[in-house]
Write an enzyme that holds these catalytic residues in place. Sequence first.
Site, PDB file in Angstrom:
ATOM      1  N   VAL A 111       0.860  -1.178   0.000  1.00  6.47           N
ATOM      2  CA  VAL A 111       0.000   0.000   0.000  1.00  6.47           C
ATOM      3  C   VAL A 111       0.895   1.225   0.000  1.00  6.47           C
ATOM      4  O   VAL A 111       1.896   1.277   0.729  1.00  6.47           O
ATOM      5  CB  VAL A 111      -0.924   0.024   1.230  1.00  6.47           C
ATOM      6  CG1 VAL A 111      -1.737   1.305   1.274  1.00  6.47           C
ATOM      7  CG2 VAL A 111      -1.848  -1.188   1.232  1.00  6.47           C
ATOM      8  N   CYS A 112       0.547   2.195  -0.833  1.00  8.57           N
ATOM      9  CA  CYS A 112       1.241   3.469  -0.834  1.00  8.57           C
ATOM     10  C   CYS A 112       2.736   3.259  -1.088  1.00  8.57           C
ATOM     11  O   CYS A 112       3.130   2.495  -1.954  1.00  8.57           O
ATOM     12  CB  CYS A 112       0.963   4.196   0.478  1.00  8.57           C
ATOM     13  SG  CYS A 112       1.382   5.952   0.505  1.00  8.57           S
ATOM     14  N   THR A 113       3.587   3.895  -0.302  1.00  7.92           N
ATOM     15  CA  THR A 113       5.026   3.788  -0.508  1.00  7.92           C
ATOM     16  C   THR A 113       5.597   2.451  -0.046  1.00  7.92           C
ATOM     17  O   THR A 113       6.809   2.219  -0.187  1.00  7.92           O
ATOM     18  CB  THR A 113       5.750   4.929   0.228  1.00  7.92           C
ATOM     19  OG1 THR A 113       5.286   4.976   1.577  1.00  7.92           O
ATOM     20  CG2 THR A 113       5.469   6.265  -0.447  1.00  7.92           C
TER      21      THR A 113
END
Length: 366
Positions: A111-113
């Site tokens: 998720v995300c970075t």
Amino acid sequence: MSLPAEGPRTIVVVGYPGAELLDIACLTSTFDYANRAGRHYRILVVSPGGQPMPCQSGLVLNAQAPIERLRGPIDTIIVAGGEGAVDAAEDDRLVAHVRRLARETRRIASVCTGAWILAATGLLDGRRATTHWMFADLFAARYPAVEVDPAPIYLREGDVSTAAGVTSALDLALAFVEEDLGGEVARHVARGLVTYLQRPGNQAQMSMFLAAPAPDDDLVRDLVALIRGTPDADLGLAALAARASVSERHLTRLFVAHLGQTPARYVRTVRLEAAAQLLVSSRLPLARVAARCGFTSAEALRQAFVDRYGVTPSRYRASFATGPDRRRSPSRAGERRAGRRRSSERREDQEAEAERHVQQHAGLRQ
């Protein structure tokens, strides 16, 4: 630490110092709500050394186990994002353990970075992947072997998935619940979370209408307002340049400098987003949506829409119609509405198909 091969599916969320608390909470809460309909998941939050994780919000999250002691088989591993992900991706031991566990896992995601950490393992090489739009350029520069697409909310390629920023964790987790337990359980979870069943993964992470403040340049700002306000107007380069009393070349330089894209690309993006908004908020036939948004025909809109979103306008509209209507028990009135909706979608597809045949017969190409 070995996990049972049978029984509830084991979901492991990988965190680290500087993780985003909301990433982790969206994941764990979604699977926890699924457990309220039955013991479906065992949820485990791990960290390097099992150490507490100071999160960006200032809160400290305790891990339930050290990642070093974890053994498979594992159903799902999801690496959370956060500002600490860049440093975590340089932690050779953490990356090695994620790589090791991936071999004992049915599916793995970020998720995300958190995509930084998956990329560091090599698992994203040669794959399309997404991350938070704010960090997409940095991610692409750091990991050139990854085909970075900053637009979707999440991407799934085989057993590897990547989600965009923060609350996209909710969308990805709901997609996993639906895959594992079926649509009815996923709808039950979505109701409990007071959210849509799930936004389609190919929905743009953010609307350009919310993306950035108005440009500093007065000329560009005025043209942006014109384009957004009247997407059905003549917005060709020559028309825009004439309106601004500058050369086409100079106008292109201004748009690239202040918006990062040419006037034609910006106009196309605005028109597509305007069409997406109309598809969701109205029942206008596809031809009328196309006309209102500046496309020459329903077929021209369909082709542009597929290029941008990967789905037809009708499928996009149907995806967003899943929420309220599908959460109610079916009734005769609801069935009639659904029938009318399907008929409308068929008409839209037929309109586009008819226009395509006309264009082909005339030897034209949109």
